[in-house]
Design a protein around this motif. Structure first.
Motif, PDB file in Angstrom:
ATOM      1  N   ALA A  65       0.896  -1.080  -0.147  1.00  0.00           N
ATOM      2  CA  ALA A  65      -0.070  -0.140   0.073  1.00  0.00           C
ATOM      3  C   ALA A  65       0.952   1.235  -0.027  1.00  0.00           C
ATOM      4  CB  ALA A  65      -0.936   0.121   1.209  1.00  0.00           C
ATOM      5  N   TYR A  67       1.245   4.687  -1.711  1.00  0.00           N
ATOM      6  CA  TYR A  67       0.530   5.542  -2.633  1.00  0.00           C
ATOM      7  C   TYR A  67       1.239   5.567  -4.369  1.00  0.00           C
ATOM      8  CZ  TYR A  67      -2.678   9.296  -3.896  1.00  0.00           C
ATOM      9  OH  TYR A  67      -3.453   9.813  -4.607  1.00  0.00           O
ATOM     10  N   TRP A  76      -9.430  -2.808   3.205  1.00  0.00           N
ATOM     11  CA  TRP A  76      -8.097  -2.928   3.705  1.00  0.00           C
ATOM     12  C   TRP A  76      -7.720  -1.806   4.655  1.00  0.00           C
ATOM     13  CZ3 TRP A  76      -3.091  -0.567   3.869  1.00  0.00           C
ATOM     14  CH2 TRP A  76      -2.046  -1.139   4.294  1.00  0.00           C
ATOM     15  N   ILE A  77      -7.394  -1.711   5.970  1.00  0.00           N
ATOM     16  CA  ILE A  77      -6.981  -0.582   6.653  1.00  0.00           C
ATOM     17  C   ILE A  77      -5.430  -0.648   7.318  1.00  0.00           C
ATOM     18  CG2 ILE A  77      -8.565  -1.134   8.679  1.00  0.00           C
ATOM     19  CD1 ILE A  77      -8.797   1.848   9.082  1.00  0.00           C
ATOM     20  N   HIS A  78      -4.638   0.291   7.315  1.00  0.00           N
ATOM     21  CA  HIS A  78      -3.642   0.462   8.126  1.00  0.00           C
ATOM     22  C   HIS A  78      -3.525   1.709   9.082  1.00  0.00           C
ATOM     23  CE1 HIS A  78       0.333   2.536   8.550  1.00  0.00           C
ATOM     24  NE2 HIS A  78       0.602   1.216   9.245  1.00  0.00           N
TER      25      HIS A  78
ATOM     26  N   GLY B 104      -5.407  12.508   9.525  1.00  0.00           N
ATOM     27  CA  GLY B 104      -4.598  12.134   8.262  1.00  0.00           C
ATOM     28  C   GLY B 104      -5.323  11.134   7.328  1.00  0.00           C
ATOM     29  N   HIS B 216      -7.257   1.918   3.075  1.00  0.00           N
ATOM     30  CA  HIS B 216      -7.060   3.032   3.983  1.00  0.00           C
ATOM     31  C   HIS B 216      -5.704   3.043   4.863  1.00  0.00           C
ATOM     32  CE1 HIS B 216     -10.796   5.334   4.292  1.00  0.00           C
ATOM     33  NE2 HIS B 216     -11.607   4.270   4.215  1.00  0.00           N
ATOM     34  N   GLY B 217      -5.167   4.344   4.820  1.00  0.00           N
ATOM     35  CA  GLY B 217      -3.735   4.344   5.593  1.00  0.00           C
ATOM     36  C   GLY B 217      -2.660   3.815   4.875  1.00  0.00           C
ATOM     37  N   VAL B 218      -2.525   4.503   3.810  1.00  0.00           N
ATOM     38  CA  VAL B 218      -1.199   4.081   2.828  1.00  0.00           C
ATOM     39  C   VAL B 218      -0.116   4.807   3.425  1.00  0.00           C
ATOM     40  CG1 VAL B 218      -2.787   3.657   0.809  1.00  0.00           C
ATOM     41  CG2 VAL B 218      -1.973   5.937   1.285  1.00  0.00           C
ATOM     42  N   GLN B 219       0.951   4.494   2.621  1.00  0.00           N
ATOM     43  CA  GLN B 219       2.259   5.313   2.858  1.00  0.00           C
ATOM     44  C   GLN B 219       2.485   6.110   1.746  1.00  0.00           C
ATOM     45  OE1 GLN B 219       5.511   2.846   3.891  1.00  0.00           O
ATOM     46  NE2 GLN B 219       6.965   4.074   3.255  1.00  0.00           N
ATOM     47  N   THR B 220       2.901   7.434   1.872  1.00  0.00           N
ATOM     48  CA  THR B 220       3.149   8.282   0.778  1.00  0.00           C
ATOM     49  C   THR B 220       4.770   8.900   1.200  1.00  0.00           C
ATOM     50  OG1 THR B 220       2.338  10.277   1.917  1.00  0.00           O
ATOM     51  CG2 THR B 220       0.909   9.079   0.540  1.00  0.00           C
ATOM     52  N   TRP B 224       4.419  12.219  -3.073  1.00  0.00           N
ATOM     53  CA  TRP B 224       3.166  12.446  -2.778  1.00  0.00           C
ATOM     54  C   TRP B 224       2.649  12.831  -1.527  1.00  0.00           C
ATOM     55  CZ3 TRP B 224      -0.128  12.829  -6.440  1.00  0.00           C
ATOM     56  CH2 TRP B 224       0.033  12.054  -7.733  1.00  0.00           C
ATOM     57  N   GLU B 227       1.232  16.643  -1.093  1.00  0.00           N
ATOM     58  CA  GLU B 227      -0.130  17.025  -1.867  1.00  0.00           C
ATOM     59  C   GLU B 227      -1.111  16.599  -0.780  1.00  0.00           C
ATOM     60  OE1 GLU B 227       2.467  16.233  -3.639  1.00  0.00           O
ATOM     61  OE2 GLU B 227       2.469  17.962  -4.672  1.00  0.00           O
ATOM     62  N   HIS B 228      -0.753  15.484  -0.073  1.00  0.00           N
ATOM     63  CA  HIS B 228      -1.962  14.916   0.917  1.00  0.00           C
ATOM     64  C   HIS B 228      -1.993  15.693   2.028  1.00  0.00           C
ATOM     65  CE1 HIS B 228      -3.294  11.528  -1.494  1.00  0.00           C
ATOM     66  NE2 HIS B 228      -2.192  11.258  -1.802  1.00  0.00           N
TER      67      HIS B 228
ATOM     68  N   TRP C  10      -3.188  18.693  -5.490  1.00  0.00           N
ATOM     69  CA  TRP C  10      -3.752  18.402  -4.240  1.00  0.00           C
ATOM     70  C   TRP C  10      -5.050  18.426  -4.262  1.00  0.00           C
ATOM     71  CZ3 TRP C  10      -6.824  21.561  -1.806  1.00  0.00           C
ATOM     72  CH2 TRP C  10      -6.873  22.805  -2.263  1.00  0.00           C
TER      73      TRP C  10
END
Lengths: 322, 412, 137
Positions: A65, A67, A76-78, B104, B216-220, B224, B227-228, C10
């Motif tokens: 996951a 981005y 899915w959730i983290h 977040g 949900h809860g990705v790594q950027t 990226w 922007e988030h 964004w």
């Protein structure tokens, strides 16, 4: 106690298992040969029900996951490192409420709630969270992906790291043989929570694993699965040896495959035709290579004695069914 | 709305904790995941009692720690329903990483934060250390000064949090003990009206919506992340508009008017204090008295909406006074207090050039009395007439021992 | 999804950096439809390729294959494609060349072998070794 809707799919053999429609996609960033994804595929393919999956910070989460790509074909959730268990418990509770309040589609069978965490999350930093979830009795499955180190951050020791293993924070050197502490017995601890079903599995024994996963899915309450995950990067064997090393692990009884029902009845589910010496298992992994120095060989003998004693103990417990 | 209603009196006598609990009940929260800690314990205990007596259709999860409480709220909220919890001080400190994660991930959650001092030394009483600790966590943060306001703010928090233009978690603050354990008259809405006001929860990217699987809860990373975070910041800043709308709607419904910046006595004030919490109400009494008795014109300003910080409204409010004392109820950690910084920052780009001082007061529940405030007003008046600060910029007031003050820039 | 994500500012991103695996809604239980019938969005990792991780690749020999599906179950990258209980081949877009499929193949000669990345499948098949005799290394 209400019965779970049993929508178990029938998996007669590997050929029928292979007809599963995958819900875990490739082009994740896990190392070539990583056992984590073999385990995840076996778990997800063991059910046809809707899935809600959580993962703690770690190799699985980071590599599936980042981005803007996700490898998950299911919800899915983290959240963080400690709390995939609590995240799933929260989702499971919300599902219960929404169902009761009539806000869920009542035709569908209940989804399966699965939390994944590495040994870092499970044995160490997230231990309290799992304990809380199990004490509260949520309807969920927790799968520990046990590669015996904090792999994602470069191989630091965890309380799952076995004695004599060399890690970056407990390395073998001229004055040390590496890890000094015994591996924590997580399966017994989780069984002691009164969990209706806990089991130890290894992905190379896919049939044993899938049978246990399906039993876990059909069990009401919190289910704990400790899955051995042979790590090519941190155990330092070649990527194409993952299944071979996993075979050595279960055949040497270093990683025995068993289940405990209601915290009481223990069943050994795999008895190797030929038990392999522990030495052969240790010898296949460079993380143990320093044990083969003359001054450290006694540790290998101690390993063998310990594994033998534990196998004795498991068999006795199986006999007396307590 | 819960299936079992409670018949409330037109005027109830509730403390701040009961006000929270009743607001949760009327808001038909789906999941409350909580852990008890003084002085917010009763918010959770009252709610558990309601649940035990059949007034709650949702679930109560008593987790094993505050971090687990907020983790459970995030998981349940992401699953797709209304969640809430309460905590204070050490519990808030323990869940701090999850606060950043919740905002977040843009999960609506309502947190009743009963403001209490942070250890060490250990202290269970009211000050704003925990409020200040949440400053950068990305939550909307509103402050109640009385049990009535605690009820009103907590009820409105759900609307603000779940608004489709916001979708951010909200903190509903109140002073520990001074508000949470003081029973006062509260005019509640009846269950039907409250339920209608809060409305139904709308799912956005819900885990339990299997028609649209979501991650949900990705790594950027560096390509990226900015922007988030920018998008999150924009949403938080935009929440001020929504808060004003909800306040306006609430006024129509109840006659009680709330502003993002509250003020009293500012029409003819020559000096002013800025503060948060129950000190605001004490100040009103002190302002009226000193005006009558000594002819000093004082005003008090409180940013009821603490986050997003209403910089423009605060600046507008303070253009005409000659001296301002920014009163921070939190140990300052080696610098000037938060309100001093935010007020000075608001004014620096405007024409106003008042004297600005920083008073650290009331730590660990040390009382700020009417008499104490009047002393502060007199000093402000003296400074304003002299045209300069007498002494240093920051003073700790109300502490036994020799005077403790810091920072002097005169002569620069 | 008219604009690729890489061109979005964004203001156009999904709040909370949430990712949707599929375009539109999923009408039926995903376990009932194979991946080729699903509408993956550009944010599913399936749309990416990690083929460039390889320096060696597995080549499948359908003649000797017995469809045991060992390779299918033990592939960490969902890159062994099986349909209707039969092996179909290697997904070279997602295969990282770990070689596990070769290690678990039970036939003699193996039905999956590793070759250098630049060797074509045809050439590889033409070089296939003979059945190993007993005792032969």
């Amino acid at each position: 106690m209400s019965t779970l809707q049993n929508t178990q799919k029938e998996i007669k053999n590997l050929k029928s298992f292979s007809t599963a429609a995958e819900r875990f996609e490739g082009s994740h960033l896990l190392c070539p040969g990583c056992a984590h994804s073999i385990i995840v595929r076996e778990v997800l393919n063991a059910t046809n029900d809707n899935l809600v999956v959580a993962a703690s910070t770690g190799c699985l989460e980071v590599c599936t996951a980042i981005y803007p790509h996700t490898s998950w074909d299911c919800s899915w959730i983290h959240i963080g490192f400690e709390n995939s268990s609590t995240a799933i418990a929260g989702a499971e509770t919300m599902h219960k409420v929404l169902k009761r309040k009539g806000r869920m589609n009542s035709d569908e069978p209940d989804p399966k709630f699965v939390a994944f965490g590495g040994d870092g999350s499970t044995y160490d930093i997230g231990f309290q969270w799992i304990s809380g979830c199990f004490e509260r009795g949520h309807n969920m499955m927790y799968v520990c992906l046990d590669n015996e180190v904090y792999a994602n951050t470069g191989g630091q020791r965890s309380s799952s790291t076995p004695i004599g293993s060399s890690t970056t924070t407990a390395p073998a050197g001229s004055h040390s043989y590496g890890e000094k502490r015994q591996k924590k017995d997580i399966v017994s601890i989780m069984a002691a929570h009164g969990s209706p079903y806990v089991a130890q599995v290894a992905p190379n024994k896919w049939k044993d694993m899938v049978k246990k996963i399906q039993r876990g899915f059909a069990t009401e309450g919190p289910v704990f699965i400790n899955a051995m995950s042979a790590c090519t990067t941190e155990w330092k064997f070649a990527p194409n040896q993952t299944i071979e090393v996993s075979d050595l692990a279960v055949d040497s009884l270093v990683f025995p495959l068993y289940e405990i029902i209601d915290g009481k009845e223990l069943n050994i589910t795999y008895r190797p035709k030929n038990v392999v010496p522990v030495r052969d298992y240790l010898g296949a992994q460079p993380r143990f290579k320093h044990l083969f120095k003359p001054e450290n060989e006694y540790l290998i003998d101690e390993w063998q004695k310990r594994i033998d004693a534990r196998w004795e103990f498991l068999q006795k417990r199986e006999e007396i069914k307590l | 709305m819960n299936s079992r209603k409670m018949e409330l009196n037109k005027v109830e006598v509730w403390d701040g904790n009961m006000a929270n609990s009743q607001a949760f009940r009327q808001a038909d929260v789906d999941v409350v995941a909580a852990y008890p800690i003084t002085p917010s314990t009763a918010t959770v205990e009252n709610y558990a009692m309601f649940h035990a007596n059949g007034y709650i259709d949702g679930e109560v999860i008593m987790t094993e720690s505050e971090h687990a409480a907020m983790s459970g709220c995030i998981g349940a909220g992401a699953a797709g329903g209304r969640v809430a919890t309460a905590t204070s001080s050490q519990g808030l400190a323990l869940m701090i990483e999850t606060l950043y994660q919740a905002s977040g991930m843009r999960i609506p959650v309502v947190l009743c934060l009963v403001n209490r001092a942070l250890a060490a030394p250990l202290n269970v009483n009211g000050d704003h250390s925990d409020l200040y600790l949440t400053r950068d966590a990305g939550w909307v943060s509103i402050d109640a000064f009385s049990p009535q306001q605690a009820y009103d703010m907590t009820l409105m928090s759900f609307r603000i949090s779940e608004h489709l233009d916001v979708r951010l978690p909200v903190i509903s603050n109140q002073d520990g003990f001074m508000t949470s354990h003081t029973a006062q008259n509260v005019h509640p809405l009846d269950d039907d009206t409250a339920s209608k006001f809060v409305g139904e929860y709308k799912q956005v990217n819900a885990l339990l919506n299997f028609e649209k699987p979501v991650t949900h809860g990705v790594q950027t990373e560096q390509d990226w992340h900015f922007e988030h975070k920018a998008k999150q910041h924009a949403a938080l800043m935009g929440a001020k508009k929504v808060v004003k709308e909800i306040f306006a709607e609430f006024k129509e419904l109840t006659g009680r008017e709330y502003k993002v910046v509250e003020s009293y006595g500012m029409e003819d004030a020559e000096v002013a204090i800025v503060c948060l919490g129950s000190t605001y109400e004490t100040a009103i009494v002190a302002i009226d008295e000193i005006k009558k008795e000594e002819g000093i014109n004082v005003g008090v300003v409180a940013p009821r909406l603490f986050r997003p910080f209403p910089l423009e409204e605060v600046a507008a409010e303070l253009q005409t006074v000659k001296a301002i004392a920014c009163m921070d109820r939190s140990a300052p950690g080696g610098t000037v207090g938060t309100l001093y910084n935010e007020i000075s920052g608001a004014l620096i780009n405007t024409p106003a050039r008042p004297l600005v001082t920083n008073l650290i007061y009331g730590l660990g529940g040390r009382d700020m009395t009417v008499a104490g405030l009047k002393d502060i007003f007199r000093q402000l008046d003296k400074d304003a007439k002299a045209g300069k600060i007498s002494g240093n910029i920051q003073k700790l007031v109300g502490v036994r021992g020799p005077e403790l003050s810091f920072y002097n820039v005169q002569g620069l | 999804m008219s604009k690729p994500i890489s061109e979005m500012g964004w203001d156009e991103l999904v709040p909370g950096a949430a990712l949707h695996t599929f375009d539109g809604t999923v009408e039926t239980n995903l376990s009932n439809i194979q991946p080729e019938e699903r509408k993956y969005s550009e944010t599913s990792s399936k749309s990416m390729s990690v083929g460039d991780w390889r320096v060696i690749k597995p080549v499948w020999n359908s003649e000797t294959c017995i469809d045991c599906q060992n390779c299918w179950v033990f592939c960490p990258d969902t890159s062994i494609i099986a349909r209707n209980k039969e092996m179909r081949g290697v997904d070279y877009e997602h295969c990282k060349g770990c070689g596990l499929c070769v290690s678990v193949c039970p036939t003699n000669p193996k039905s999956l072998l590793m070759f250098n990345e630049y060797v074509t499948v045809e050439d590889a098949l033409s070089q296939w070794p003979e059945k190993k005799k007993k005792g032969e290394l």
